[in-house]
Enzyme design. Structure first.
Site, PDB file in Angstrom:
ATOM      1  N   HIS A  99       0.784  -0.983  -0.106  1.00 51.06           N
ATOM      2  CA  HIS A  99      -0.191  -0.117   0.319  1.00 51.06           C
ATOM      3  C   HIS A  99       0.914   1.331   0.012  1.00 51.06           C
ATOM      4  CE1 HIS A  99      -0.106  -1.641   4.230  1.00 51.06           C
ATOM      5  NE2 HIS A  99       0.395   0.258   4.874  1.00 51.06           N
ATOM      6  N   HIS A 101       0.751   4.987   1.212  1.00 50.94           N
ATOM      7  CA  HIS A 101       0.404   6.643   2.438  1.00 50.94           C
ATOM      8  C   HIS A 101       0.401   7.492   0.869  1.00 50.94           C
ATOM      9  CE1 HIS A 101       0.278   4.261   6.024  1.00 50.94           C
ATOM     10  NE2 HIS A 101       1.502   3.659   5.149  1.00 50.94           N
TER      11      HIS A 101
HETATM   12  P1  5GP Z   1       2.083   0.437   7.241  1.00 54.84           P
HETATM   13  O1  5GP Z   1       2.214   0.239   8.900  1.00 54.84           O
HETATM   14  O2  5GP Z   1       1.736  -0.998   7.126  1.00 54.84           O
HETATM   15  O3  5GP Z   1       2.623   0.936   5.914  1.00 54.84           O
HETATM   16  O4  5GP Z   1       0.817   0.779   7.250  1.00 54.84           O
HETATM   17  C1  5GP Z   1      -0.935   0.060   7.222  1.00 54.84           C
HETATM   18  C2  5GP Z   1      -1.321   1.128   7.905  1.00 54.84           C
HETATM   19  O5  5GP Z   1      -3.067   0.714   7.313  1.00 54.84           O
HETATM   20  C3  5GP Z   1      -1.924   1.757   8.926  1.00 54.84           C
HETATM   21  O6  5GP Z   1      -1.644   3.024   8.698  1.00 54.84           O
HETATM   22  C4  5GP Z   1      -2.606   1.896   9.358  1.00 54.84           C
HETATM   23  O7  5GP Z   1      -4.059   2.245  10.188  1.00 54.84           O
HETATM   24  C5  5GP Z   1      -3.782   1.315   8.365  1.00 54.84           C
HETATM   25  N1  5GP Z   1      -5.224  -0.024   8.558  1.00 54.84           N
HETATM   26  C6  5GP Z   1      -5.061  -0.682   9.017  1.00 54.84           C
HETATM   27  N2  5GP Z   1      -6.126  -1.528   9.376  1.00 54.84           N
HETATM   28  C7  5GP Z   1      -6.894  -0.998   8.298  1.00 54.84           C
HETATM   29  C8  5GP Z   1      -7.800  -0.936   8.865  1.00 54.84           C
HETATM   30  O8  5GP Z   1      -8.950  -2.117   8.455  1.00 54.84           O
HETATM   31  N3  5GP Z   1      -8.758   0.071   7.856  1.00 54.84           N
HETATM   32  C9  5GP Z   1      -8.022   1.227   7.384  1.00 54.84           C
HETATM   33  N4  5GP Z   1      -8.903   1.926   6.355  1.00 54.84           N
HETATM   34  N5  5GP Z   1      -6.926   1.337   7.731  1.00 54.84           N
HETATM   35  C10 5GP Z   1      -6.302   0.373   7.931  1.00 54.84           C
END
Ligand code: 5GP
Ligand code: ZN
Length: 137
Positions: A99, A101
């Site tokens: 993903h 951001h």
């Molecule tokens: P990472 O730390 O892997 O780069 O980012 C994961 C992101 O996904 C975090 O910013 C977290 O808040 C978001 N996230 C995790 N679970 C969910 C979810 O069920 N729904 C949404 N909309 N965001 C999520």
């Protein structure tokens, strides 16, 4: 991946606050935003991280980035934006489905994406650059 939450969200099995969708990606508002309007672009095909991403899909998903960024900027009125992507636990990845951001930034906000800086010994940067360059096909 049947147990991957982002697969379920990307494919519409779990509802989400979607701001853009096409055949390759779904862009949703992050559930725990760094700032209002913080969005994440989920690839529809399960890919854990950038190291697993094929060139064709990369082209398709990154082509969407500018228009999503522009829409978030227009609506939030942000002064700037961080577009970033974490790969692996060491880099802060917590959901192992690729993903991107989009974090709206405002002058003097408290979002922190800064790091302490280092340096190179004489010749070290050139040597490292060559080693990496030789691996890029
Ligand atoms: P990472 O730390 O892997 O780069 O980012 C994961 C992101 O996904 C975090 O910013 C977290 O808040 C978001 N996230 C995790 N679970 C969910 C979810 O069920 N729904 C949404 N909309 N965001 C999520
Ligand atoms: Zn997945």
């Amino acid at each position: 991946m049947s147990d991957c939450i982002f697969c379920k969200i990307a494919n519409g099995e779990i509802p989400s606050a979607t701001i853009f969708e096409n055949e390759d990606v779904r862009v949703i508002l992050d559930i725990a935003p760094a700032a209002k309007g913080h969005a994440i672009m989920l690839v529809k095909k399960h890919v854990a991280n950038i190291f697993e991403l094929d060139k064709e899909t990369a082209g398709k998903i990154f082509a969407v980035v500018p228009k999503v960024a522009a829409a978030i900027k227009e609506v939030t009125g942000c002064d700037g934006m961080n577009i970033l992507q974490n790969n692996g636990p060491a880099a802060g990845q917590t959901v192992f489905h690729l993903h991107i951001h989009f974090i709206p930034r405002f002058e003097n906000d408290t979002v922190n994406v800064k790091w302490a800086t280092g340096g190179y010994a004489d010749g070290e940067a050139a040597e490292l650059a060559k080693k990496i360059a030789d691996k890029i096909k």
